[in-house]
Design a protein around this motif. Structure first.
Motif, PDB file in Angstrom:
ATOM      1  N   GLU A  62       0.843  -1.079   0.032  1.00 14.81           N
ATOM      2  CA  GLU A  62       0.050  -0.119  -0.004  1.00 14.81           C
ATOM      3  C   GLU A  62       0.868   1.275  -0.067  1.00 14.81           C
ATOM      4  O   GLU A  62       0.563   2.217  -0.710  1.00 14.81           O
ATOM      5  N   GLU A  63       2.115   1.000   0.642  1.00 11.66           N
ATOM      6  CA  GLU A  63       2.888   2.325   0.645  1.00 11.66           C
ATOM      7  C   GLU A  63       3.345   2.179  -0.583  1.00 11.66           C
ATOM      8  O   GLU A  63       3.556   3.762  -1.074  1.00 11.66           O
ATOM      9  N   LEU A  64       4.054   1.529  -1.077  1.00 12.88           N
ATOM     10  CA  LEU A  64       4.600   1.666  -2.533  1.00 12.88           C
ATOM     11  C   LEU A  64       3.447   2.067  -3.429  1.00 12.88           C
ATOM     12  O   LEU A  64       3.687   2.839  -4.171  1.00 12.88           O
ATOM     13  N   MET A  65       2.313   1.552  -3.554  1.00 13.30           N
ATOM     14  CA  MET A  65       1.423   1.992  -4.585  1.00 13.30           C
ATOM     15  C   MET A  65       1.060   3.326  -4.248  1.00 13.30           C
ATOM     16  O   MET A  65       0.776   4.006  -5.280  1.00 13.30           O
ATOM     17  N   SER A  66       0.967   4.055  -3.226  1.00 15.38           N
ATOM     18  CA  SER A  66       0.804   5.401  -2.855  1.00 15.38           C
ATOM     19  C   SER A  66       1.934   6.190  -3.559  1.00 15.38           C
ATOM     20  O   SER A  66       1.583   7.163  -4.305  1.00 15.38           O
ATOM     21  N   ILE A  67       3.160   5.856  -3.301  1.00 12.29           N
ATOM     22  CA  ILE A  67       4.194   6.500  -3.907  1.00 12.29           C
ATOM     23  C   ILE A  67       4.137   6.489  -5.549  1.00 12.29           C
ATOM     24  O   ILE A  67       4.258   7.231  -6.283  1.00 12.29           O
ATOM     25  N   ILE A  68       3.834   5.222  -6.079  1.00  6.71           N
ATOM     26  CA  ILE A  68       3.890   5.032  -7.649  1.00  6.71           C
ATOM     27  C   ILE A  68       2.435   5.855  -8.014  1.00  6.71           C
ATOM     28  O   ILE A  68       2.729   6.712  -9.019  1.00  6.71           O
ATOM     29  N   THR A  69       1.578   6.021  -7.359  1.00  5.06           N
ATOM     30  CA  THR A  69       0.163   6.798  -7.861  1.00  5.06           C
ATOM     31  C   THR A  69       0.537   8.326  -7.407  1.00  5.06           C
ATOM     32  O   THR A  69       0.069   9.065  -8.627  1.00  5.06           O
ATOM     33  N   TYR A  70       0.768   8.708  -6.234  1.00  2.00           N
ATOM     34  CA  TYR A  70       1.026  10.254  -5.955  1.00  2.00           C
ATOM     35  C   TYR A  70       2.410  10.765  -5.952  1.00  2.00           C
ATOM     36  O   TYR A  70       2.415  11.776  -6.189  1.00  2.00           O
ATOM     37  N   GLY A  71       3.374  10.181  -6.188  1.00  3.16           N
ATOM     38  CA  GLY A  71       4.533  10.617  -6.024  1.00  3.16           C
ATOM     39  C   GLY A  71       5.164  10.633  -4.500  1.00  3.16           C
ATOM     40  O   GLY A  71       4.733  10.429  -3.946  1.00  3.16           O
ATOM     41  N   SER A  72       6.444  11.234  -4.443  1.00  4.50           N
ATOM     42  CA  SER A  72       6.936  11.361  -3.447  1.00  4.50           C
ATOM     43  C   SER A  72       7.461  12.986  -3.172  1.00  4.50           C
ATOM     44  O   SER A  72       8.280  13.448  -3.891  1.00  4.50           O
ATOM     45  N   THR A  73       7.037  13.585  -1.817  1.00  2.41           N
ATOM     46  CA  THR A  73       7.298  14.650  -1.613  1.00  2.41           C
ATOM     47  C   THR A  73       8.963  15.151  -1.714  1.00  2.41           C
ATOM     48  O   THR A  73       9.646  14.319  -0.961  1.00  2.41           O
ATOM     49  N   PHE A  74       9.372  16.182  -2.102  1.00  4.62           N
ATOM     50  CA  PHE A  74      10.470  16.681  -1.964  1.00  4.62           C
ATOM     51  C   PHE A  74      11.530  15.672  -2.970  1.00  4.62           C
ATOM     52  O   PHE A  74      12.767  15.491  -2.436  1.00  4.62           O
ATOM     53  N   SER A  75      11.305  15.011  -3.823  1.00  2.00           N
ATOM     54  CA  SER A  75      12.058  14.065  -4.654  1.00  2.00           C
ATOM     55  C   SER A  75      11.325  14.330  -6.187  1.00  2.00           C
ATOM     56  O   SER A  75      10.357  14.734  -6.271  1.00  2.00           O
ATOM     57  N   PRO A  76      12.281  13.937  -7.024  1.00  2.00           N
ATOM     58  CA  PRO A  76      11.923  13.904  -8.462  1.00  2.00           C
ATOM     59  C   PRO A  76      10.839  12.817  -8.813  1.00  2.00           C
ATOM     60  O   PRO A  76      10.313  12.637 -10.119  1.00  2.00           O
ATOM     61  N   MET A  77      10.533  12.111  -7.961  1.00  2.10           N
ATOM     62  CA  MET A  77       9.449  10.955  -8.196  1.00  2.10           C
ATOM     63  C   MET A  77       8.085  11.553  -8.306  1.00  2.10           C
ATOM     64  O   MET A  77       7.668  12.114  -7.268  1.00  2.10           O
ATOM     65  N   HIS A  78       7.586  11.649  -9.529  1.00  6.33           N
ATOM     66  CA  HIS A  78       6.226  12.197  -9.417  1.00  6.33           C
ATOM     67  C   HIS A  78       5.105  11.206  -9.634  1.00  6.33           C
ATOM     68  O   HIS A  78       5.547   9.952  -9.729  1.00  6.33           O
ATOM     69  N   GLY A  79       3.729  11.421  -9.587  1.00  2.00           N
ATOM     70  CA  GLY A  79       2.851  10.269  -9.448  1.00  2.00           C
ATOM     71  C   GLY A  79       2.549   9.901 -10.978  1.00  2.00           C
ATOM     72  O   GLY A  79       2.696  10.664 -12.068  1.00  2.00           O
ATOM     73  N   TRP A  80       2.108   8.576 -11.115  1.00  2.00           N
ATOM     74  CA  TRP A  80       1.799   8.078 -12.335  1.00  2.00           C
ATOM     75  C   TRP A  80       0.108   7.978 -12.608  1.00  2.00           C
ATOM     76  O   TRP A  80      -0.173   7.326 -13.650  1.00  2.00           O
ATOM     77  N   ALA A  81      -0.536   8.317 -11.891  1.00  2.30           N
ATOM     78  CA  ALA A  81      -1.972   8.065 -11.569  1.00  2.30           C
ATOM     79  C   ALA A  81      -2.553   8.593 -12.928  1.00  2.30           C
ATOM     80  O   ALA A  81      -3.599   8.352 -13.601  1.00  2.30           O
ATOM     81  N   ASP A  82      -2.050   9.740 -13.555  1.00  2.00           N
ATOM     82  CA  ASP A  82      -2.444  10.273 -14.689  1.00  2.00           C
ATOM     83  C   ASP A  82      -1.868   9.735 -16.091  1.00  2.00           C
ATOM     84  O   ASP A  82      -2.447  10.068 -17.247  1.00  2.00           O
ATOM     85  N   ARG A  83      -1.068   8.838 -15.968  1.00  2.87           N
ATOM     86  CA  ARG A  83      -0.363   8.235 -17.182  1.00  2.87           C
ATOM     87  C   ARG A  83      -0.330   6.720 -17.043  1.00  2.87           C
ATOM     88  O   ARG A  83      -0.512   6.133 -18.208  1.00  2.87           O
ATOM     89  N   LEU A  84      -0.678   6.046 -15.879  1.00  2.00           N
ATOM     90  CA  LEU A  84      -0.700   4.562 -16.001  1.00  2.00           C
ATOM     91  C   LEU A  84      -1.991   4.175 -15.185  1.00  2.00           C
ATOM     92  O   LEU A  84      -2.533   4.952 -14.357  1.00  2.00           O
ATOM     93  N   THR A  85      -2.772   3.177 -15.889  1.00  2.00           N
ATOM     94  CA  THR A  85      -3.892   2.579 -15.133  1.00  2.00           C
ATOM     95  C   THR A  85      -3.696   2.020 -13.483  1.00  2.00           C
ATOM     96  O   THR A  85      -2.567   1.812 -13.434  1.00  2.00           O
ATOM     97  N   GLU A  86      -4.719   1.886 -12.877  1.00  2.00           N
ATOM     98  CA  GLU A  86      -4.456   1.147 -11.540  1.00  2.00           C
ATOM     99  C   GLU A  86      -3.819  -0.181 -11.802  1.00  2.00           C
ATOM    100  O   GLU A  86      -2.762  -0.583 -11.100  1.00  2.00           O
ATOM    101  N   GLU A  87      -4.223  -0.805 -12.663  1.00  2.00           N
ATOM    102  CA  GLU A  87      -3.844  -2.070 -12.925  1.00  2.00           C
ATOM    103  C   GLU A  87      -2.414  -2.323 -13.469  1.00  2.00           C
ATOM    104  O   GLU A  87      -1.346  -3.040 -13.001  1.00  2.00           O
ATOM    105  N   GLU A  88      -2.020  -1.186 -14.311  1.00  2.00           N
ATOM    106  CA  GLU A  88      -0.692  -1.152 -14.598  1.00  2.00           C
ATOM    107  C   GLU A  88       0.359  -0.648 -13.459  1.00  2.00           C
ATOM    108  O   GLU A  88       1.469  -1.266 -13.398  1.00  2.00           O
ATOM    109  N   ARG A  89      -0.165   0.185 -12.523  1.00  2.00           N
ATOM    110  CA  ARG A  89       0.709   0.332 -11.428  1.00  2.00           C
ATOM    111  C   ARG A  89       0.948  -0.680 -10.516  1.00  2.00           C
ATOM    112  O   ARG A  89       1.907  -1.041  -9.955  1.00  2.00           O
ATOM    113  N   TRP A  90      -0.136  -1.486 -10.430  1.00  2.00           N
ATOM    114  CA  TRP A  90       0.097  -2.851  -9.651  1.00  2.00           C
ATOM    115  C   TRP A  90       0.836  -3.955 -10.339  1.00  2.00           C
ATOM    116  O   TRP A  90       1.834  -4.405  -9.696  1.00  2.00           O
TER     117      TRP A  90
END
Length: 120
Positions: free
Chosen positions: A80-108
């Motif tokens: 769940e923590e990893l999925m949240s980071i993949i979905t919404y990104g990580s604050t103060f890092s270049p890791m952006h969220g992928w919710a607008d580019r990948l489906t939930e299934e693709e993120r899983w």
């Protein structure tokens, strides 16, 4: 009175004993690691590296280094923590969220592949 109480406790213990093995047969976690590998190589490997060690070719341009999935801090994160980071990104890092580019299934799928690279 004590006999009735003992009977109820014994009945509850019996139900718990019967139900206990059911919990050990959980569902297969969501995600297809084979599809996740394809998506990971396309979207993630440039920063996180092919092996998930955080040494991708784009890291030279980043002030904050990407996560190394083999590190204890990454491996100890829940799905769940990893999925949240993949979905919404990580604050103060270049890791952006992928919710607008990948489906939930693709993120899983990607998450499942990350777990193959560096098991929980």
């Amino acid at each position: 009175m004590q006999t009735l109480l003992f009977s109820r406790i014994a009945l509850m213990a019996w139900f718990m004993l019967i139900a206990w093995p059911m919990g050990s047969f959980g569902q297969e976690p969501p995600g297809d690691p084979q599809n996740g590998k394809i998506l990971y190589e396309k979207h993630c490997a440039n920063c996180h590296g092919e092996k998930g060690d955080g040494h991708g070719p784009d890291t030279q341009f980043l002030m904050v280094q990407p996560a190394n999935f083999h590190s204890l801090s990454s491996r100890s994160k829940t799905d769940e923590e990893l999925m949240s980071i993949i979905t919404y990104g990580s604050t103060f890092s270049p890791m952006h969220g992928w919710a607008d580019r990948l489906t939930e299934e693709e993120r899983w799928d990607i998450l499942r592949y990350i777990r193959l690279l560096a098991p929980f």
